[in-house]
Design a protein around this motif. Structure first.
Motif, short mmCIF file in Angstrom:
data_model
loop_
_atom_site.label_atom_id
_atom_site.label_comp_id
_atom_site.label_asym_id
_atom_site.label_seq_id
_atom_site.Cartn_x
_atom_site.Cartn_y
_atom_site.Cartn_z
N GLY A 1 0.78 -1.24 0.00
CA GLY A 1 0.00 0.00 0.00
C GLY A 1 0.81 1.28 0.00
O GLY A 1 0.25 2.36 0.21
N GLU A 2 2.11 1.18 -0.26
CA GLU A 2 2.97 2.38 -0.22
C GLU A 2 2.82 3.20 -1.51
O GLU A 2 3.76 3.34 -2.29
CB GLU A 2 4.43 1.98 -0.01
CG GLU A 2 4.72 1.44 1.38
CD GLU A 2 4.78 2.55 2.43
OE1 GLU A 2 4.62 3.73 2.08
OE2 GLU A 2 5.00 2.21 3.61
N GLN B 1 5.32 5.81 -2.68
CA GLN B 1 6.60 5.42 -3.27
C GLN B 1 6.49 4.98 -4.72
O GLN B 1 7.49 4.65 -5.36
CB GLN B 1 7.26 4.30 -2.43
CG GLN B 1 7.43 4.64 -0.96
CD GLN B 1 8.09 5.99 -0.75
OE1 GLN B 1 9.01 6.36 -1.48
NE2 GLN B 1 7.60 6.74 0.22
N VAL B 2 5.28 4.95 -5.26
CA VAL B 2 5.10 4.61 -6.67
C VAL B 2 5.78 5.68 -7.53
O VAL B 2 5.60 6.87 -7.28
CB VAL B 2 3.59 4.50 -7.00
CG1 VAL B 2 3.35 4.50 -8.50
CG2 VAL B 2 2.99 3.26 -6.34
N SER B 3 6.54 5.26 -8.52
CA SER B 3 7.27 6.20 -9.36
C SER B 3 6.36 6.77 -10.46
O SER B 3 5.60 6.04 -11.08
CB SER B 3 8.46 5.52 -10.03
OG SER B 3 9.06 6.39 -10.97
N ILE B 4 6.47 8.06 -10.68
CA ILE B 4 5.77 8.65 -11.82
C ILE B 4 6.77 9.16 -12.86
O ILE B 4 6.38 9.77 -13.84
CB ILE B 4 4.80 9.79 -11.40
CG1 ILE B 4 5.55 10.92 -10.69
CG2 ILE B 4 3.67 9.24 -10.53
CD1 ILE B 4 4.70 12.18 -10.51
N TYR C 1 14.00 6.18 -0.37
CA TYR C 1 14.80 4.96 -0.50
C TYR C 1 15.62 4.98 -1.78
O TYR C 1 16.03 3.94 -2.29
CB TYR C 1 13.88 3.74 -0.46
CG TYR C 1 12.96 3.79 0.72
CD1 TYR C 1 13.44 3.49 2.00
CD2 TYR C 1 11.63 4.19 0.58
CE1 TYR C 1 12.62 3.58 3.10
CE2 TYR C 1 10.80 4.28 1.68
CZ TYR C 1 11.29 3.98 2.93
OH TYR C 1 10.48 4.08 4.03
N GLY C 2 15.84 6.18 -2.33
CA GLY C 2 16.56 6.27 -3.59
C GLY C 2 15.69 5.91 -4.77
O GLY C 2 16.16 5.74 -5.88
N ASN C 3 14.38 5.76 -4.51
CA ASN C 3 13.49 5.39 -5.61
C ASN C 3 13.12 6.60 -6.45
O ASN C 3 12.56 7.56 -5.97
CB ASN C 3 12.24 4.68 -5.08
CG ASN C 3 11.58 5.40 -3.94
OD1 ASN C 3 12.24 6.07 -3.16
ND2 ASN C 3 10.28 5.31 -3.85
N PHE C 4 13.48 6.52 -7.70
CA PHE C 4 13.31 7.62 -8.62
C PHE C 4 11.84 7.94 -8.85
O PHE C 4 11.05 7.05 -9.13
CB PHE C 4 13.96 7.28 -9.96
CG PHE C 4 15.37 6.83 -9.80
CD1 PHE C 4 16.39 7.76 -9.68
CD2 PHE C 4 15.68 5.48 -9.73
CE1 PHE C 4 17.71 7.34 -9.51
CE2 PHE C 4 16.98 5.06 -9.57
CZ PHE C 4 18.00 5.98 -9.45
N SER D 1 7.69 0.04 -8.37
CA SER D 1 6.40 0.62 -7.98
C SER D 1 5.42 -0.47 -7.57
O SER D 1 4.70 -0.34 -6.57
CB SER D 1 5.80 1.41 -9.15
OG SER D 1 6.56 2.57 -9.41
N TYR E 1 6.30 -1.73 -4.11
CA TYR E 1 5.85 -0.82 -3.05
C TYR E 1 4.35 -0.96 -2.81
O TYR E 1 3.87 -0.85 -1.70
CB TYR E 1 6.17 0.63 -3.41
CG TYR E 1 7.58 1.04 -3.05
CD1 TYR E 1 7.97 1.08 -1.71
CD2 TYR E 1 8.51 1.37 -4.02
CE1 TYR E 1 9.25 1.45 -1.35
CE2 TYR E 1 9.81 1.73 -3.67
CZ TYR E 1 10.18 1.77 -2.33
OH TYR E 1 11.44 2.12 -1.97
N LEU E 2 3.64 -1.22 -3.87
CA LEU E 2 2.19 -1.31 -3.75
C LEU E 2 1.75 -2.65 -3.18
O LEU E 2 0.88 -2.71 -2.31
CB LEU E 2 1.58 -1.11 -5.13
CG LEU E 2 0.19 -0.56 -5.21
CD1 LEU E 2 0.10 0.80 -4.53
CD2 LEU E 2 -0.21 -0.42 -6.68
N MET F 1 16.08 0.95 -5.85
CA MET F 1 14.83 1.65 -5.53
C MET F 1 14.13 1.13 -4.28
O MET F 1 13.10 1.69 -3.88
CB MET F 1 13.87 1.60 -6.73
CG MET F 1 14.36 2.45 -7.91
SD MET F 1 13.20 2.45 -9.32
CE MET F 1 11.82 3.39 -8.69
#
Lengths: 316, 316
Positions: A164-165, A168-171, A180-183, B248, B251-252, B282
């Motif tokens: 459910g984070e 932190q989903v990348s767009i 966390y270094g996640n782009f 992503s 994370y989800l 990531m």
């Protein structure tokens, strides 16, 4: 003659925050009586804070003898099955505390421990904006972006209880670093502070000097409602960022509903309109029309009501 | 004395593709005997194709009298609960066909209808690379990017049975349009044709003219294994695109495992190494170490084995 309407069980819901631990008596969507607050920093040791929570619970049981279970939501990762905290954001000293069983031992009541974002999602699902839906994505917009998932009519927790984070989903695969270094992490685009920064830059570029306060999401929403074009543009951009991530989540999970809460969501239509438009543009008509995008019902009480609802599950 | 090992039920698995309908007798991870093929275009009307499938099933039951159920996977959206096709990609005339019940009526066997990407995911979960895991993301890399989700030990279908569309997850909010106007859709970056285009451009920029054939994922993988620097760079870029989307998803959904199959995945380590590195960069160390990223077990037989495994569920 009609049969009596069944009453939801009476439970205690606890919202453990970095500032205070808020405790309330929960009955369905209602908090009965006063919410009691214990300042978190008054009890730096887990055992002392647990004892203080136990005292609060005892007092509440005097007034409500029917209380049947306790739920507690904490700001961080938990081991749901063992009822143990991993660690809490902004609250040192709480790694590996068997909080569920300690509370249960202290009170003699069954207890449940959950992450706070999951509690808020569960509140919306059981008695809030997502009641009656089977698959729901709940997003909380504030300093960060939190989330919780209801899948097949139950909280979906994931293999390490970390699902459910949505923040932190990348767009953007080339985007700015997340924690966390996640782009391209969504919360680095639509957090409180980021919205203020977008607004500050846009006003500056338009030759309109503003203070940081004038760029807060709250003031910006008011300005947009009053017709300020730049404020509208800021919400449009925020809607695009958020809508991109949510459309991805829809493609992945095909939910019935997306529920959006948290302070930033108070902007209301000035956010929801460009957000819906973005999501509409990214989905087929059929799927967009089947999807509800709604405002959360609960605000500050979501954690108490959700943890109370999880506790009710133990005794229903 | 040990008790006899229980045998999985004998079922028929059918992989309904745009080119041919492939039918096999399935027992666990094995296809027994020959796979029979019916050219899809030989029977442009659903009823005639269904009759031809019925004939194939009859012949197989003569040889394997124990066949207990039929599963069929189709290239498009289905209404799983009603057993009806919505519409099939590249196969006109198949909207709203009650395929499950027609097959069941024709053969007297219980039947199940599912989307083909879900069948492939289920094959990996029940008897392939993801056996024993509880939460699994299965990705198929080919002309497009397909996906299927196993959550809490079962196929997750979503509210309109459309979940798992990993190819439509956005990796760039400003990105190129996907098939539904969705900006930055993963499959517009890592599909077969897109990989070829990236390679063609990179070789051209490096002053090395190449044909389109020399830029196919297959030839590119071979070139990278032989040490070609540009081919390596192409796979690195593909790993970044794919890794961003998969991080992503992690994370989800916080899965135990990601299973990657399809023609492009045959590239092997030249793809998997940069992909793992991107995902590692990531995620927090803890979550990366808990995550398996593995190659699919099944190739062309995934659809037959998965639909056969879903059929086995009906009679187990």
């Amino acid at each position: 003659m009609s049969s009596p309407v069944p009453q939801p069980p009476l439970t205690i819901g606890i919202d453990f925050g970095g500032t205070s631990v808020k405790t309330g008596v929960v009955c369905g969507a209602a908090v009965l009586g006063e919410i009691e607050r214990i300042p978190t920093r008054d009890h730096p040791e887990p055992e002392r804070l647990i004892a203080a929570i136990g005292d609060t619970v005892s007092r509440m049981r005097v007034e409500h003898p029917g209380i049947a279970a306790i739920g507690i939501g904490v700001p961080g990762a938990v081991d749901f099955d063992r009822g143990v905290t991993y660690n809490l954001t902004n609250v040192p000293g709480w790694s590996n505390v068997p909080l569920r069983d300690r509370l249960s031992d202290l009170t003699g009541l069954p207890a449940v421990l959950e992450n706070d974002a999951n509690c808020a999602a569960y509140a919306e699902f059981r008695c809030g904006a997502a009641q009656g839906f089977r698959n729901v994505v709940v997003v909380t917009l504030g300093t960060g972006v939190g989330g919780g998932l209801i899948l097949n009519g139950d909280l979906y927790r994931g293999s390490q209880y970390a699902a459910g984070e949505i923040g932190q989903v990348s767009i953007d695969y080339r985007g700015v670093d997340g924690p966390y270094g996640n782009f391209g992490a969504l919360e680095r685009y639509v957090g409180n502070q980021q919205i203020t920064e977008i607004a500050h830059r846009r006003f500056h570029e338009a030759g309109r000097p503003v203070t940081e306060e004038q760029c807060s999401p709250e003031v910006l929403a008011e300005a947009a409602r009053e017709g300020d074009e730049i404020a509208h543009q800021v919400w449009h951009v925020v809607g695009e960022y958020l809508g991109t991530a949510l459309a991805s989540v829809v493609y992945l999970l095909n939910p019935d509903a997306i529920v959006i809460g948290g302070g930033v969501a108070h902007a209301g239509d000035v956010l929801f309109e460009p957000l819906r438009e973005r999501i509409r543009s990214m989905l087929s008509t059929e799927f967009f029309e089947a999807l509800k995008i709604v405002h959360a019902r609960f605000g500050n009480t979501a954690g108490i009501i959700g943890s109370g609802a999880l506790a009710a599950e133990l005794v229903e």
